[in-house]
Scaffold this motif. Structure first.
Motif, PDB file in Angstrom:
ATOM      1  N   GLU A  52       0.822  -1.210   0.000  1.00 10.65           N
ATOM      2  CA  GLU A  52       0.000   0.000   0.000  1.00 10.65           C
ATOM      3  C   GLU A  52       0.855   1.259   0.000  1.00 10.65           C
ATOM      4  N   TYR A  53       2.013   1.195   0.643  1.00 10.73           N
ATOM      5  CA  TYR A  53       2.858   2.388   0.791  1.00 10.73           C
ATOM      6  C   TYR A  53       3.565   2.740  -0.521  1.00 10.73           C
ATOM      7  N   LYS A  60       8.664  -2.269  -4.955  1.00 10.11           N
ATOM      8  CA  LYS A  60       8.210  -3.451  -4.217  1.00 10.11           C
ATOM      9  C   LYS A  60       9.176  -4.616  -4.415  1.00 10.11           C
ATOM     10  N   MET A  61       9.627  -4.815  -5.660  1.00 10.22           N
ATOM     11  CA  MET A  61      10.594  -5.873  -5.957  1.00 10.22           C
ATOM     12  C   MET A  61      11.919  -5.612  -5.258  1.00 10.22           C
ATOM     13  N   ARG A  65      13.962  -8.065  -2.377  1.00  9.60           N
ATOM     14  CA  ARG A  65      15.174  -8.666  -2.935  1.00  9.60           C
ATOM     15  C   ARG A  65      16.107  -9.291  -1.896  1.00  9.60           C
ATOM     16  N   PRO A  66      16.400  -8.636  -0.755  1.00  7.90           N
ATOM     17  CA  PRO A  66      17.290  -9.277   0.222  1.00  7.90           C
ATOM     18  C   PRO A  66      16.772 -10.630   0.709  1.00  7.90           C
ATOM     19  N   GLN A  90      13.624   6.133  -0.351  1.00  7.14           N
ATOM     20  CA  GLN A  90      13.068   5.411   0.789  1.00  7.14           C
ATOM     21  C   GLN A  90      13.167   3.902   0.586  1.00  7.14           C
ATOM     22  N   ALA A  91      12.890   3.435  -0.634  1.00  3.22           N
ATOM     23  CA  ALA A  91      13.012   2.002  -0.927  1.00  3.22           C
ATOM     24  C   ALA A  91      14.468   1.559  -0.793  1.00  3.22           C
ATOM     25  N   GLY A  92      15.391   2.361  -1.299  1.00  5.71           N
ATOM     26  CA  GLY A  92      16.812   2.045  -1.178  1.00  5.71           C
ATOM     27  C   GLY A  92      17.281   2.015   0.265  1.00  5.71           C
TER      28      GLY A  92
END
Length: 145
Positions: A52-53, A60-61, A65-66, A90-92
């Motif tokens: 949702e965020y 999302k992928m 990944r980790p 933010q994803a990074g």
């Protein structure tokens, strides 16, 4: 009726994260505080599920990944508070924080995550604007006359 709907939106999501590992991830101007523990694979970002965020499938992928690299996509629960920057930063930052927390949880993941460069902070950031320039490197249009 209306009060019931508004009260459900205002209640804070309480998650039990005792016995969890904490790590901080950074990318561009974003900072992610990550708590990781054994669980069922739920990822919460600022009180919402990560689906949702984040709107972008790419983000999302990137976040999952980790877990895919260590072959445990549903083995851990994540709670994360992210601030600053945009969705990419933010994803990074989340990926960096999750990777660091996984290494704290189990040292055997370190070599796998390190070869993919997930435990290292990506230091690239926006270059500052210089005086006498239109942007960081772009000059004003030259006029011969």
């Amino acid at each position: 009726m209306e009060n019931a709907q508004t009260s459900s939106k205002t209640t804070k999501l309480k998650l039990d994260f005792k016995d969890s590992k904490y790590a901080t991830g950074r990318r561009k101007t974003s900072i992610a505080r990550v708590w990781l523990k054994k669980g069922s694979g739920k990822i919460y970002v600022n009180g919402k599920l990560y689906n949702e965020y984040f709107a972008s499938e790419n983000h999302k992928m990137q976040i999952t990944r980790p877990f895919e690299l260590i072959n445990q996509s549903t083995g851990y629960d994540v709670r994360c508070n992210v601030k600053g920057g945009g969705p990419t930063g933010q994803a990074g930052a989340m990926v960096h924080g999750i990777s660091k927390a996984l290494v704290l949880l189990d040292e055997s993941f370190k070599s796998t995550l390190r070869t993919e460069k997930l435990t290292t902070r990506d230091s690239r950031a926006v270059e500052r604007k210089k005086p006498g320039r239109r942007k960081a490197r772009r000059s004003f249009q030259f006029s011969k006359r």
